[in-house]
Design a protein around this motif. Structure first.
Motif, short mmCIF file in Angstrom:
data_model
loop_
_atom_site.label_atom_id
_atom_site.label_comp_id
_atom_site.label_asym_id
_atom_site.label_seq_id
_atom_site.Cartn_x
_atom_site.Cartn_y
_atom_site.Cartn_z
N LEU A 204 0.83 -1.18 0.00
CA LEU A 204 0.00 0.00 0.00
C LEU A 204 0.87 1.24 0.00
O LEU A 204 1.84 1.33 0.76
N ALA A 205 0.52 2.17 -0.88
CA ALA A 205 1.04 3.54 -0.78
C ALA A 205 -0.07 4.33 -0.12
O ALA A 205 -1.04 4.73 -0.78
N PRO A 206 -0.01 4.55 1.20
CA PRO A 206 -1.15 5.11 1.93
C PRO A 206 -1.57 6.47 1.38
O PRO A 206 -0.75 7.26 0.92
N LYS A 212 -7.72 10.85 -1.65
CA LYS A 212 -6.75 9.87 -2.16
C LYS A 212 -5.94 10.44 -3.33
O LYS A 212 -5.64 9.75 -4.31
N GLU A 213 -5.60 11.70 -3.23
CA GLU A 213 -4.84 12.35 -4.29
C GLU A 213 -3.44 11.75 -4.39
O GLU A 213 -2.90 11.21 -3.42
N ILE A 214 -2.85 11.90 -5.55
CA ILE A 214 -1.51 11.38 -5.80
C ILE A 214 -0.58 12.56 -6.10
O ILE A 214 -0.67 13.17 -7.17
N ASN A 215 0.29 12.88 -5.15
CA ASN A 215 1.32 13.88 -5.40
C ASN A 215 2.64 13.15 -5.68
O ASN A 215 2.66 11.92 -5.80
N GLU A 216 3.71 13.87 -5.80
CA GLU A 216 4.99 13.24 -6.12
C GLU A 216 5.42 12.28 -5.02
O GLU A 216 5.96 11.20 -5.31
N THR A 217 5.18 12.66 -3.76
CA THR A 217 5.58 11.81 -2.65
C THR A 217 4.89 10.47 -2.70
O THR A 217 5.53 9.41 -2.64
N ASN A 244 -6.28 -1.91 1.06
CA ASN A 244 -7.25 -0.83 0.96
C ASN A 244 -6.61 0.52 1.28
O ASN A 244 -5.92 0.65 2.29
N ASP A 245 -6.85 1.52 0.44
CA ASP A 245 -6.18 2.81 0.62
C ASP A 245 -7.10 3.90 1.15
O ASP A 245 -6.82 5.09 0.99
N ASP A 246 -8.21 3.53 1.79
CA ASP A 246 -9.05 4.55 2.42
C ASP A 246 -8.22 5.30 3.46
O ASP A 246 -7.50 4.70 4.25
N PHE A 247 -8.35 6.61 3.44
CA PHE A 247 -7.56 7.45 4.34
C PHE A 247 -7.97 7.23 5.79
O PHE A 247 -9.15 7.25 6.13
N GLU A 248 -6.98 6.98 6.65
CA GLU A 248 -7.19 6.83 8.09
C GLU A 248 -6.40 7.94 8.79
O GLU A 248 -5.18 7.86 8.89
N GLN A 257 3.11 9.75 5.13
CA GLN A 257 2.98 10.14 3.71
C GLN A 257 2.64 11.63 3.62
O GLN A 257 3.21 12.37 2.81
N LYS A 258 1.73 12.06 4.47
CA LYS A 258 1.29 13.47 4.48
C LYS A 258 2.44 14.40 4.86
O LYS A 258 2.53 15.53 4.37
N TRP A 259 3.32 13.93 5.74
CA TRP A 259 4.44 14.75 6.21
C TRP A 259 5.59 14.82 5.22
O TRP A 259 6.61 15.45 5.49
N GLY A 260 5.47 14.12 4.08
CA GLY A 260 6.45 14.27 3.02
C GLY A 260 7.41 13.12 2.81
O GLY A 260 8.34 13.22 2.01
N THR A 261 7.19 12.00 3.51
CA THR A 261 8.01 10.80 3.31
C THR A 261 7.26 9.83 2.41
O THR A 261 6.12 9.45 2.72
N SER A 262 7.86 9.44 1.30
CA SER A 262 7.23 8.45 0.42
C SER A 262 7.14 7.12 1.16
O SER A 262 8.16 6.46 1.41
#
Length: 488
Positions: A204-206, A212-217, A244-248, A257-262
């Motif tokens: 999973l790429a959370p 569930k947007e996809i940015n570069e990270t 499942n990639d539903d946001f938690e 992921q949100k903080w900028g770490t892939s």
């Protein structure tokens, strides 16, 4: 446009082939790196501490205590490499999810060994790699998911109530890691969607938001997962799933992921005949090293993000044993049932080993479910196992009987006096009962009856005990040791 697509296709093939060559060689040489001190999933903090002491002697490796658990056990961070790209791998956030913990020490052995000099030189020149091998040591002592506070650390990314959570957040922030590997185990009952194959590894790429947007990270995490999946398909084809990639919003993976770490989530699931997950341990070893190599040389960058969505979703529709179309007599009426068994692990008092205590997980129409083992029971009738009429004095007396001969006659229970109070299971193919105890033979959810499947002439064809199926034709050679229970 066609020329561009053709070029990208060729480029992806080259990337995958190079990764595959590296993984093939790693797979071949894995025995040289497998850490022999740990070979079971029930790893304690003392096991990790002993290995950390050994790691401290490795050249170019830095070991720091970065925090402590609620019960005061140290949390270690192991770092190596001199590159500008920081990769952070953490394992055993849940105390009973240790497959990747084992693989981490295999990976460290790889970096210590004298082989693969070119590949290691490339990785260590471009990467700074950090391992936190056991984030929840208090949970590991009891081989349980939650920490000493009783919370799920993976739902504590916002409140940061526990010291383990605070440590994970502090380390992530201090490293400002470019890539993160969130290493977990999932139930062996997950399957690759719409197939009978177990989801041996799920990725999973959370998501970092509800949309569930996809940015570069997040996109870079997806590319790494595509590469790892392509490689694993050569070893466990059809047994890789996408979680499942539903946001938690409370989860660490989503927030990191949100903080900028892939962030790449790896879930080690199940596979055939490997409860201790040693094969999946190897898959972690080779796939993580393949990913580190691709990050080091940046070869992952040209992988199309869209290919991430080609990986099938995982699902949870597996049983250990599934019987289909069984004829079952209840209160004088015959019914046709599918029956699904789970083989639950029950820990010993020290949480160092386990025995199997099965239970019926579901029954009825299970046509959309699968089994590690499935038998078509159409035309076969449920026959409850009988209790052997003679009362035996001791467990040793029970062990001395010719069990396969008794089973042929329809017996599945032995009455025994003087069963030790602390005995929960025994290495026999028949359950033990205290005299006067009547086993519950009814097929219902949660129950664990021993029974036979007989044909229309009453000939016994299969023996089911403790969630295991034994073909009566190969009875003597098919005994499953250590799985009989004590019925009191």
């Amino acid at each position: 446009m066609k020329r561009v697509l053709s070029f990208l296709t060729i480029l992806l093939v080259v990337i995958t082939v190079n990764a595959q060559d590296f993984m093939t060689q790693l797979d071949k040489d894995y025995k040289d790196f497998m850490e022999p001190a740990i070979s079971k999933r029930r790893i304690k903090h003392s096991d990790v501490s002993a290995l950390v002491e050994k790691v401290k002697e490795m050249k170019g490796v830095e070991v720091n205590t970065v925090g402590h658990s609620i019960e005061g056990r140290p949390l270690y961070l192991i770092s190596l490499g001199k590159g500008d790209t920081d990769v952070f791998l953490w394992s055993q956030m849940h105390g009973d999810e240790s497959t990747a913990t084992m693989a981490i020490f295999d990976i460290l052995n790889f970096f210590e060994a004298g082989s693969y000099k070119k590949e290691k030189r490339e990785m260590l020149k471009n990467l700074r790699i950090h391992f936190l091998p056991m984030l929840n040591p208090d949970g590991a002592e009891l081989f349980t998911r939650r920490n000493r506070l009783g919370i799920d650390i993976n739902r504590d990314a916002l409140r940061l109530q526990s010291p383990e959570s605070k440590t994970l957040k502090r380390v992530r922030d201090s490293l400002d890691a470019d890539f993160g590997f969130n290493l977990h185990d999932q139930s062996r009952y997950y399957n690759a969607n719409l197939t009978a194959k177990p989801a041996t590894v799920s990725y999973l790429a959370p998501a970092y938001n509800y949309e569930k947007e996809i940015n570069e990270t997040r996109g870079d995490a997806m590319k790494i997962i595509v590469l790892m999946n392509d490689v694993l398909q050569h070893y466990v084809p059809g047994q890789v799933g996408r979680y499942n990639d539903d946001f938690e919003p409370r989860a660490f993976g989503d927030n990191i992921q949100k903080w900028g770490t892939s962030t790449i989530l790896i879930e080690s699931g199940g596979t055939y005949e490997d409860r201790e997950k040693q094969e999946i341990r190897k898959l972690n070893f080779v796939s993580i090293l393949t990913a580190l190599s691709a990050i080091a040389d940046e070869s992952f960058k040209d992988i199309p993000v869209d290919r991430y969505f080609e990986i099938p979703n995982n699902d949870r529709k597996l049983f250990d044993l599934k019987l289909t179309g069984l004829t079952y007599d209840l209160l004088g009426e015959e019914y046709i049932l599918d029956v699904g068994f789970y083989q639950f692990e029950k820990d010993n008092e020290a949480h160092s080993d386990y025995f199997i205590a099965a239970g019926i997980g579901d029954l009825g129409d299970l046509s959309t479910f699968y089994g590690y083992e499935t038998i078509n029971a159409e035309g076969l009738k449920y026959v409850p196992a009988k209790a052997y009429p003679a009362t035996l004095k001791t467990v040793d007396d029970a062990k001395a009987l010719a069990h396969h001969e008794l089973i042929k006659k329809g017996y599945g229970y032995l009455q025994v006096n003087n069963i030790p109070k602390d005995l929960n299971n025994v290495a026999l193919p028949m359950h033990l009962v205290t005299p006067g105890t009547t086993p519950d033979f009814e097929i219902r959810i949660g129950n664990n009856p021993s029974f036979f499947l007989a044909d229309q002439n009453g000939v016994l064809k299969y023996y089911v005990y403790n969630g295991y199926l034994i073909d009566m034709k190969s009875l003597k050679n098919a005994m499953v040791p250590g799985n009989a229970l004590i019925v009191r």
